[in-house]
Design a protein around this motif. Structure first.
Motif, PDB file in Angstrom:
ATOM      1  N   VAL A 165     -18.503  42.443  26.960  1.00 41.74           N
ATOM      2  CA  VAL A 165     -17.387  42.408  26.025  1.00 41.74           C
ATOM      3  C   VAL A 165     -16.737  41.032  26.013  1.00 41.74           C
ATOM      4  O   VAL A 165     -16.637  40.360  27.057  1.00 41.74           O
ATOM      5  N   LEU A 166     -16.315  40.586  24.841  1.00 47.24           N
ATOM      6  CA  LEU A 166     -15.552  39.355  24.674  1.00 47.24           C
ATOM      7  C   LEU A 166     -14.076  39.707  24.585  1.00 47.24           C
ATOM      8  O   LEU A 166     -13.686  40.582  23.796  1.00 47.24           O
ATOM      9  N   LEU A 167     -13.261  39.029  25.400  1.00 50.57           N
ATOM     10  CA  LEU A 167     -11.820  39.297  25.450  1.00 50.57           C
ATOM     11  C   LEU A 167     -11.053  37.985  25.494  1.00 50.57           C
ATOM     12  O   LEU A 167     -11.602  36.945  25.904  1.00 50.57           O
ATOM     13  N   ALA A 168      -9.788  38.048  25.105  1.00 52.58           N
ATOM     14  CA  ALA A 168      -8.908  36.899  25.303  1.00 52.58           C
ATOM     15  C   ALA A 168      -8.844  36.592  26.799  1.00 52.58           C
ATOM     16  O   ALA A 168      -8.879  37.498  27.642  1.00 52.58           O
ATOM     17  N   ALA A 169      -8.763  35.309  27.137  1.00 54.51           N
ATOM     18  CA  ALA A 169      -8.865  34.880  28.540  1.00 54.51           C
ATOM     19  C   ALA A 169      -7.831  35.561  29.431  1.00 54.51           C
ATOM     20  O   ALA A 169      -8.164  36.049  30.525  1.00 54.51           O
ATOM     21  N   ASP A 170      -6.569  35.633  28.986  1.00 55.91           N
ATOM     22  CA  ASP A 170      -5.538  36.229  29.838  1.00 55.91           C
ATOM     23  C   ASP A 170      -5.760  37.720  30.028  1.00 55.91           C
ATOM     24  O   ASP A 170      -5.537  38.275  31.111  1.00 55.91           O
ATOM     25  N   LEU A 171      -6.241  38.396  28.974  1.00 56.45           N
ATOM     26  CA  LEU A 171      -6.526  39.827  29.084  1.00 56.45           C
ATOM     27  C   LEU A 171      -7.724  40.066  29.999  1.00 56.45           C
ATOM     28  O   LEU A 171      -7.732  41.014  30.793  1.00 56.45           O
ATOM     29  N   ALA A 172      -8.736  39.208  29.902  1.00 60.89           N
ATOM     30  CA  ALA A 172      -9.906  39.335  30.771  1.00 60.89           C
ATOM     31  C   ALA A 172      -9.514  39.200  32.239  1.00 60.89           C
ATOM     32  O   ALA A 172     -10.010  39.931  33.106  1.00 60.89           O
ATOM     33  N   GLU A 173      -8.605  38.260  32.535  1.00 58.36           N
ATOM     34  CA  GLU A 173      -8.142  38.087  33.909  1.00 58.36           C
ATOM     35  C   GLU A 173      -7.392  39.321  34.390  1.00 58.36           C
ATOM     36  O   GLU A 173      -7.516  39.744  35.549  1.00 58.36           O
ATOM     37  N   LEU A 175      -7.806  42.473  33.342  1.00 58.36           N
ATOM     38  CA  LEU A 175      -8.675  43.641  33.493  1.00 58.36           C
ATOM     39  C   LEU A 175      -9.698  43.470  34.606  1.00 58.36           C
ATOM     40  O   LEU A 175     -10.249  44.454  35.102  1.00 58.36           O
ATOM     41  N   GLY A 176      -9.973  42.235  34.992  1.00 58.46           N
ATOM     42  CA  GLY A 176     -10.943  41.998  36.055  1.00 58.46           C
ATOM     43  C   GLY A 176     -12.371  42.108  35.561  1.00 58.46           C
ATOM     44  O   GLY A 176     -12.641  42.156  34.361  1.00 58.46           O
ATOM     45  N   SER A 177     -13.303  42.174  36.505  1.00 53.18           N
ATOM     46  CA  SER A 177     -14.718  42.231  36.151  1.00 53.18           C
ATOM     47  C   SER A 177     -15.456  43.103  37.167  1.00 53.18           C
ATOM     48  O   SER A 177     -15.251  42.938  38.386  1.00 53.18           O
ATOM     49  N   PRO A 178     -16.261  44.069  36.711  1.00 47.17           N
ATOM     50  CA  PRO A 178     -16.566  44.382  35.314  1.00 47.17           C
ATOM     51  C   PRO A 178     -15.425  45.155  34.650  1.00 47.17           C
ATOM     52  O   PRO A 178     -14.567  45.721  35.335  1.00 47.17           O
ATOM     53  N   GLU A 182     -12.840  52.315  28.978  1.00 44.70           N
ATOM     54  CA  GLU A 182     -11.576  53.002  28.708  1.00 44.70           C
ATOM     55  C   GLU A 182     -10.372  52.066  28.794  1.00 44.70           C
ATOM     56  O   GLU A 182      -9.325  52.345  28.203  1.00 44.70           O
ATOM     57  N   ASP A 183     -10.530  50.944  29.481  1.00 39.08           N
ATOM     58  CA  ASP A 183      -9.425  49.986  29.578  1.00 39.08           C
ATOM     59  C   ASP A 183      -9.239  49.187  28.292  1.00 39.08           C
ATOM     60  O   ASP A 183      -8.272  48.426  28.160  1.00 39.08           O
ATOM     61  N   LEU A 184     -10.152  49.370  27.333  1.00 37.25           N
ATOM     62  CA  LEU A 184     -10.025  48.682  26.048  1.00 37.25           C
ATOM     63  C   LEU A 184      -9.197  49.492  25.050  1.00 37.25           C
ATOM     64  O   LEU A 184      -9.030  49.072  23.903  1.00 37.25           O
ATOM     65  N   ALA A 185      -8.687  50.649  25.467  1.00 35.13           N
ATOM     66  CA  ALA A 185      -7.873  51.483  24.588  1.00 35.13           C
ATOM     67  C   ALA A 185      -6.663  50.702  24.092  1.00 35.13           C
ATOM     68  O   ALA A 185      -6.024  49.968  24.849  1.00 35.13           O
ATOM     69  N   GLY A 186      -6.377  50.856  22.823  1.00 39.76           N
ATOM     70  CA  GLY A 186      -5.255  50.144  22.212  1.00 39.76           C
ATOM     71  C   GLY A 186      -5.650  48.840  21.556  1.00 39.76           C
ATOM     72  O   GLY A 186      -4.858  48.259  20.801  1.00 39.76           O
ATOM     73  N   LEU A 260     -19.693  45.098  31.397  1.00 36.68           N
ATOM     74  CA  LEU A 260     -19.054  46.401  31.328  1.00 36.68           C
ATOM     75  C   LEU A 260     -19.460  47.237  32.543  1.00 36.68           C
ATOM     76  O   LEU A 260     -20.630  47.238  32.947  1.00 36.68           O
ATOM     77  N   ALA A 261     -18.513  47.926  33.119  1.00 34.36           N
ATOM     78  CA  ALA A 261     -18.775  48.754  34.303  1.00 34.36           C
ATOM     79  C   ALA A 261     -19.793  49.840  33.975  1.00 34.36           C
ATOM     80  O   ALA A 261     -19.640  50.590  33.003  1.00 34.36           O
ATOM     81  N   GLY A 262     -20.850  49.908  34.746  1.00 37.64           N
ATOM     82  CA  GLY A 262     -21.869  50.928  34.540  1.00 37.64           C
ATOM     83  C   GLY A 262     -22.867  50.613  33.446  1.00 37.64           C
ATOM     84  O   GLY A 262     -23.762  51.412  33.177  1.00 37.64           O
ATOM     85  N   ASN A 263     -22.718  49.465  32.793  1.00 35.47           N
ATOM     86  CA  ASN A 263     -23.620  49.072  31.690  1.00 35.47           C
ATOM     87  C   ASN A 263     -23.834  50.218  30.699  1.00 35.47           C
ATOM     88  O   ASN A 263     -24.965  50.693  30.500  1.00 35.47           O
ATOM     89  N   PRO A 264     -22.761  50.697  30.052  1.00 38.31           N
ATOM     90  CA  PRO A 264     -22.893  51.861  29.170  1.00 38.31           C
ATOM     91  C   PRO A 264     -23.539  51.559  27.820  1.00 38.31           C
ATOM     92  O   PRO A 264     -23.898  52.489  27.092  1.00 38.31           O
ATOM     93  N   ILE A 265     -23.687  50.268  27.471  1.00 36.57           N
ATOM     94  CA  ILE A 265     -24.195  49.912  26.146  1.00 36.57           C
ATOM     95  C   ILE A 265     -25.432  49.036  26.289  1.00 36.57           C
ATOM     96  O   ILE A 265     -25.375  47.954  26.881  1.00 36.57           O
ATOM     97  N   THR A 266     -26.542  49.522  25.774  1.00 31.37           N
ATOM     98  CA  THR A 266     -27.778  48.749  25.742  1.00 31.37           C
ATOM     99  C   THR A 266     -28.176  48.516  24.293  1.00 31.37           C
ATOM    100  O   THR A 266     -28.356  49.474  23.530  1.00 31.37           O
TER     101      THR A 266
END
Length: 295
Positions: A165-173, A175-178, A182-186, A260-266
């Protein structure tokens, strides 16, 4: 009369409406209407009657319909027959957005080793448009996001990418990695038009919904996805977009890629070509694509 005009006329009659036929042919409705009007003008007779509910075929149109179907069938048969004798020449390749950066260069280099006289012409098209072009004899091989049904096309899986997933830098920091889906809600999903690849869109949308995400309204068919717009769309922090690990575009400091946690999208990419083709250069090209996956 041109083959494309006859194909357009038959499509309109079989669809029963200009708008539906335009979607199937991946052209605008005004452009399709102009094609039919030009054909009527050239023949000097009305072929269709436009109504509030669609189109009706005139007597002249009914006569042309039978002849057009016969001409198109003979044309497609001739193209298929000649293809059996073709080993070199022009290889027409359909290409989607966001292929792994080394996939095509590697395959083309291996093709050139054995078939130096083959020239490659690439066209950027959606998966649906590529399949239509393959069946119309306008492409020799396509790279699509979903394997088409039916015995008329052969297919080989050449790429399977675990999408991140591509996210704004501050939001990525934050949310952490991976990142958990569900954390993308909103946030708003920077989506692509479903019409270009319905099966892939539906698979992706189902995954998002299963993680409690609202996918929002469908993107209009005429609004094509422009990859470069992903960056400004997500940099403000209100949206997210999906991208493979080897995203071949510059990444500014304002945007981060996260797995993404668990690699749900291939995301899978298939090489697809006419089942009747006996071109050796095409076979070499497909084998090179498959070899990239094995590597």
């Amino acid at each position: 009369m041109e083959i494309r005009e006859l194909r357009a006329f038959v499509a309109v009659v079989e669809a029963g409406a200009l708008s539906k036929a335009a979607r199937q042919l991946h052209v605008s409705q005004p452009a399709l209407s102009q094609t039919i009007t030009a054909l009527e003008r050239r023949l000097g007779v009305p072929l269709l009657v436009r109504t509030n509910t669609g189109v009706e075929v005139t007597d002249a149109g009914t006569t042309l319909l039978g002849e057009a179907r016969a001409v198109l069938a003979r044309h497609d048969q001739a193209v298929a027959a000649l293809a059996r004798h073709t080993t070199t020449g022009v290889l027409r390749v359909g290409v989607p957005l966001e292929l792994p950066p080394r996939l095509l260069p590697t395959a083309l280099a291996r093709l050139a080793e054995d078939f130096p006289d083959t020239r490659v012409q690439a066209r950027h098209l959606s998966s649906v448009a590529q399949v239509a072009a393959l069946r119309a004899g306008e492409l020799d091989v396509g790279l699509v996001r979903e394997r088409p049904p039916g015995p008329d096309l052969d297919a080989a899986l050449v790429v399977a990418e675990e999408v991140g997933v591509l996210l704004a830098a501050d939001l990525a920091e934050k949310l952490g990695s991976p990142v958990r889906l569900e954390d993308l809600a909103g946030l708003e999903w920077f989506a692509f038009p479903r019409a270009g690849s319905p099966a892939w869109y539906d698979e992706l949308a189902a995954t998002l919904r299963s993680h409690g995400l609202d996918i929002g309204p469908e993107v209009p068919e005429e609004q094509r996805l422009i990859v470069e717009l992903k960056i400004p769309a997500v940099s403000a922090g209100g949206a997210y977009a999906f991208a493979p690990p080897e995203w071949p575009y510059p990444m500014p400091d304002t945007v981060r890629w996260r797995p993404l946690a668990g690699n749900p999208i291939t995301r899978r990419t298939w090489a697809v070509w006419p089942a009747t083709s006996h071109r050796r250069d095409l076979a070499k090209f497909v084998a090179a694509l498959e070899g990239h996956r094995a590597d």
